[in-house]
Scaffold this motif. Structure first.
Motif, PDB file in Angstrom:
ATOM      1  N   ALA A   1      59.414 111.222  36.815  1.00  0.00           N
ATOM      2  CA  ALA A   1      59.573 109.874  37.365  1.00  0.00           C
ATOM      3  C   ALA A   1      60.854 109.260  36.815  1.00  0.00           C
ATOM      4  CB  ALA A   1      58.380 109.002  36.990  1.00  0.00           C
ATOM      5  N   TRP A   2      61.522 108.510  37.657  1.00  0.00           N
ATOM      6  CA  TRP A   2      62.812 107.916  37.289  1.00  0.00           C
ATOM      7  C   TRP A   2      62.922 106.503  37.804  1.00  0.00           C
ATOM      8  CZ3 TRP A   2      66.044 110.913  34.281  1.00  0.00           C
ATOM      9  CH2 TRP A   2      65.647 112.244  34.136  1.00  0.00           C
ATOM     10  N   HIS A   3      63.925 105.807  37.300  1.00  0.00           N
ATOM     11  CA  HIS A   3      64.117 104.420  37.722  1.00  0.00           C
ATOM     12  C   HIS A   3      64.677 104.332  39.136  1.00  0.00           C
ATOM     13  CE1 HIS A   3      62.919 102.615  34.057  1.00  0.00           C
ATOM     14  NE2 HIS A   3      63.898 103.113  33.333  1.00  0.00           N
ATOM     15  N   SER A   4      65.480 105.309  39.518  1.00  0.00           N
ATOM     16  CA  SER A   4      66.125 105.206  40.829  1.00  0.00           C
ATOM     17  C   SER A   4      66.002 106.503  41.593  1.00  0.00           C
ATOM     18  CB  SER A   4      67.603 104.865  40.657  1.00  0.00           C
ATOM     19  OG  SER A   4      68.280 105.967  40.087  1.00  0.00           O
ATOM     20  N   LYS A   5      66.149 106.379  42.893  1.00  0.00           N
ATOM     21  CA  LYS A   5      66.109 107.543  43.753  1.00  0.00           C
ATOM     22  C   LYS A   5      67.205 108.522  43.355  1.00  0.00           C
ATOM     23  CE  LYS A   5      65.868 108.801  48.558  1.00  0.00           C
ATOM     24  NZ  LYS A   5      66.399 108.545  49.885  1.00  0.00           N
ATOM     25  N   ARG A   6      68.354 107.939  43.064  1.00  0.00           N
ATOM     26  CA  ARG A   6      69.508 108.728  42.679  1.00  0.00           C
ATOM     27  C   ARG A   6      69.217 109.608  41.457  1.00  0.00           C
ATOM     28  NH1 ARG A   6      75.195 108.247  42.513  1.00  0.00           N
ATOM     29  NH2 ARG A   6      75.870 110.212  41.602  1.00  0.00           N
ATOM     30  N   GLU A   7      68.600 108.996  40.436  1.00  0.00           N
ATOM     31  CA  GLU A   7      68.288 109.750  39.217  1.00  0.00           C
ATOM     32  C   GLU A   7      67.258 110.841  39.486  1.00  0.00           C
ATOM     33  OE1 GLU A   7      68.489 106.860  35.426  1.00  0.00           O
ATOM     34  OE2 GLU A   7      67.353 106.087  37.128  1.00  0.00           O
ATOM     35  N   LEU A   8      66.293 110.509  40.334  1.00  0.00           N
ATOM     36  CA  LEU A   8      65.282 111.511  40.682  1.00  0.00           C
ATOM     37  C   LEU A   8      65.938 112.692  41.382  1.00  0.00           C
ATOM     38  CD1 LEU A   8      62.348 112.507  41.052  1.00  0.00           C
ATOM     39  CD2 LEU A   8      62.265 111.199  43.172  1.00  0.00           C
ATOM     40  N   GLU A   9      66.798 112.381  42.340  1.00  0.00           N
ATOM     41  CA  GLU A   9      67.469 113.457  43.075  1.00  0.00           C
ATOM     42  C   GLU A   9      68.369 114.282  42.159  1.00  0.00           C
ATOM     43  OE1 GLU A   9      69.245 111.391  46.323  1.00  0.00           O
ATOM     44  OE2 GLU A   9      67.418 111.502  47.542  1.00  0.00           O
ATOM     45  N   ASP A  10      69.052 113.588  41.269  1.00  0.00           N
ATOM     46  CA  ASP A  10      69.900 114.311  40.307  1.00  0.00           C
ATOM     47  C   ASP A  10      69.063 115.269  39.471  1.00  0.00           C
ATOM     48  OD1 ASP A  10      72.110 113.064  41.173  1.00  0.00           O
ATOM     49  OD2 ASP A  10      72.388 111.773  39.425  1.00  0.00           O
ATOM     50  N   TYR A  11      67.897 114.772  39.051  1.00  0.00           N
ATOM     51  CA  TYR A  11      67.046 115.612  38.218  1.00  0.00           C
ATOM     52  C   TYR A  11      66.551 116.834  38.989  1.00  0.00           C
ATOM     53  CZ  TYR A  11      63.097 117.265  35.522  1.00  0.00           C
ATOM     54  OH  TYR A  11      62.215 118.063  34.833  1.00  0.00           O
TER      55      TYR A  11
END
Length: 646
Positions: free
Chosen positions: A218-228
């Motif tokens: 789980a991440w704060h932003s969609k961007r971070e989730l996608e990066d992960y």
RNA sequence: GCCGGAGUAGCUCAGCUGGCAGAGCAGCCGCCUUGUAAGCGGCAGGUCAGGGGUUCGAGUCCCCUCUCCGGCUCCA
């Protein structure tokens, strides 16, 4: 009451004001962004009322601590969803972990990938409901009532001491025994994904029941989730097991679980590393030695392995006695100690440094095996230094320098940890004071930053550990420098001092790569298979454009081989495009293209791995010279002119 | 070792509730003679991990074993 904020300002509020109200008084945007707060250094919910003067920091997306809170809350959302689909599921623990979270459930049927999908969809609904996370302090009797149907929670409850505050958290229909804190409401959990399921023992104890664990991120932003998720993909592509097959470096066979077959190409890398290490160690005063692989139990009785470690050793039958009295060695230390005792030693001989790359065997439990990182047969880059106590600081300094050199050449960054005396240990405090003092002095004199790990040392002495980071940010514990005060006694090691009296030496155990097998796995993943020129199994592939140039190409390849450059010719009747594609996927650093023009002029058109269509026409001699130079200097970058991508 | 999942051609993968084992790539043979990431055509390739069972019939269902993968535990 007074509230001090991170900018140093102080404000007054009535007692019982919540953190959220404090945030609102600062700004509505801050209040909306508030996920949790740090009050006097402790992370709490934003709904928590303040009872007295405090230092308050509002945690928003920007702080790393808020991410842990978010993930822990995501675990509750997961459990909420699971309970909807499997109401009978009993809940275990559900913490935040690095990059995500998990929750353990006791269920009759394990979760399938389809279940995971459904649960994920259900989680989205839970998040959409935007239920607040409500904290409640309860007494033990009430908690027992609340969790009457959850034996795992009851067990945990009974472990809580009488002085401890028992809290439960509720979000919508879901109730959990939990210390918190949580984000304000489930609506904050927006960017998450369930990753996989696995079995786990309750409390990590193999005698207890098996729970089914669901991992998520789980991440704060969609961007971070996608990066992960992208990072996970990238890691998969770099997986040494996959690249090992694709690049034809090694493989495993069911007849030898846990022991690798090294192909020609893999062996080139293996031997290049061994050869390099031997060369450098010789320059640094080490004796390169080999000792037997098979010993009878006499040695293991002295070393103590026979008692404690036998389960992990491969025992070998002695036909004469009919007993399994022999064992393949699981480590080198004892045989090095024997080598030390084989002669009378003088203080003038010290330090004596033995280095070995012998094959070791450890009978790892079958479930632990994994690619090259967990094997049963491996070669450590093992060394032991025998020295007088007053030499410790100097010797450790040299060792740190050596580690720094090896990691530096390979482009690996590292951090160090200094581990001190554990609770269970041998030796008196005075010995530990001296040992830790000497080790620390050596570490500090190198100027390296280090993390202190109190109590993490070996029972026989303090140590320095080296954690290496690879190119996608993962950490691996590789190097270690350990002081040993136990084995000199055990093996009755001695040396004659300047005073003509017998003294005990100290031993330093030291490894840089750990094991070659695991280290190569790390290098494969670090370089994504694109090895620096000096390590590349094939350094140059010569590509004739048509059959007309085959002769010229073979001749050139011969010239390169003659100066020690590992070269292949691709003279198959295929298009240039085909040959280039293959060389690129095989990660060959240089493609030497020879068409009619080059054959005529005695030149070569060089294509650099990963650099695309750019080519450079150079004389064959100049090319050979440049490659040779890069091999000799162990250059990390490929290509010749200026900075260019590998 | 324990829990769960998987094993089909060298590799990646299709093969539904049981009914004649498939594709792409790689390999081999031919044609093409090629200028910077896959030229065209053909051929061959399988004890469906191994063993046992159920069935008229098993890649498919059941049992055992082996190996791999994800975890737990352990560790270099």
């Amino acid at each position: 009451m007074q509230v001090r904020l991170p900018d140093g300002s102080e404000r007054r509020y009535p007692t019982g004001t919540t953190v959220l109200e404090v945030a609102e008084s600062i700004g509505s945007r801050l209040a909306r962004a508030a996920l949790a707060a740090k009050v006097n250094g402790q992370v709490v919910d934003v709904a928590r009322p303040l009872e007295e003067d405090a230092t308050v920091e509002i945690l928003t997306e920007k702080s790393s601590e808020s991410l842990d809170v978010l993930r822990h809350s995501a675990a509750h959302v997961l459990a909420t969803a699971v309970r909807r689909i499997r109401p009978e599921a009993r809940i275990g623990f559900g913490p935040a972990i690095e990059d995500g979270f998990y929750y353990d459930f006791e269920v009759a049927e394990p979760f399938t990938p389809e279940d995971l999908k459904r649960i994920e969809e259900e989680m989205a609904k839970v998040a959409e409901a935007d239920d607040p996370f409500e904290r409640e302090v309860v007494d033990r009797a009430r908690a027992r009532e609340l969790f009457a149907a959850d034996p795992l929670k009851l067990e945990r409850l009974e472990e809580l001491g009488d002085g401890e505050v028992i809290t439960v958290y509720r979000n919508g229909p879901f109730l959990d025994l939990c210390r918190g804190p949580h984000v304000p409401d489930t609506g904050r959990i927006k960017h998450f994904k369930l990753l996989n399921t696995a079995a786990a023992y309750w409390r990590g104890d193999s005698n207890r029941q098996t729970l089914h664990r669901i991992y998520g991120t789980a991440w704060h932003s969609k961007r971070e989730l996608e990066d992960y998720l992208h990072r996970l993909e990238e890691a998969k592509k770099r997986d040494h097991r996959r690249l090992g097959r694709e690049l034809d470096l090694f493989f495993f066979h069911p007849t030898a679980p846990g022991s690798a077959f090294w192909t020609h190409r893999g062996t080139i890398i293996f031997n290049a590393l061994v050869g390099w290490m031997v060369e450098v160690l010789l320059e640094n005063g080490y004796d390169i030695v080999k000792t037997p692989l098979l010993f009878n139990k006499g040695l293991w009785e002295v070393s103590g392995h026979w008692g404690k470690y036998r389960e992990n050793m491969f025992l070998v039958l002695d036909n004469e006695t009919g007993e399994h009295d022999f064992s393949l060695k699981p480590m080198n230390c004892p045989s090095h100690h024997l080598m030390y005792t084989a002669k009378k030693r003088s203080y003038r001989d010290l330090p004596i440094r033995y280095a070995t790359q012998d094959v070791l065997h450890r009978n790892e439990v079958s479930g632990a095996l994994s690619g090259l990182t967990r094997v049963r047969q491996f070669q450590q880059d093992d060394a032991h230094a025998y020295l007088a106590e007053e030499q410790i600081s100097d010797e450790v300094g040299r060792m740190v320098g050596l580690l720094d050199y090896f990691y530096g050449v390979l482009g690996l960054e590292y951090t160090t940890k200094f581990a001190t005396r554990p609770d269970v240990r041998i030796g008196d405090d005075e010995m530990w004071d001296r040992a830790e003092g000497a080790l620390l002095a050596a570490l500090e004199s190198t100027g390296l930053a280090y993390e202190l790990k109190p109590g993490d040392g070996a029972f026989y002495g303090p140590k320095i550990d080296f954690d290496v980071s690879d190119s996608i940010g993962r950490k691996w514990q590789l190097g270690t420098i350990q002081l040993d005060y136990a084995n000199p006694d055990r093996f009755d090691l001695g040396f004659t001092g300047e005073d003509n009296r017998e003294h005990r030496p100290v031993i330093i155990h030291r490894a840089i790569f750990g094991s070659f097998e695991r280290f190569i796995a790390i290098l494969i993943e670090h370089y994504a298979g694109a090895f620096p020129v000096w390590l590349a199994p094939v350094q140059v592939v010569v590509l004739p454009i048509s059959d007309e140039q085959n002769e010229s190409a073979r001749q050139f390849a011969g010239d390169l081989a003659a100066v020690g450059i590992r070269t292949e010719v691709d003279d198959r009747s295929e298009t240039l495009n085909y040959k280039i594609r293959e060389a690129e996927t095989q990660k060959v650093p240089y493609m030497a293209v020879i068409g009619g023009r080059e054959a005529e002029a005695g030149t070569v058109a060089v294509r650099v791995r990963g650099a695309g269509r750019k080519q450079e026409i150079v004389t064959r001699q100049a090319f050979a010279g440049r490659v040779r130079e890069q091999v000799d200097s162990k250059t990390l970058r490929v290509g010749f002119n200026g900075p260019r991508e590998m």
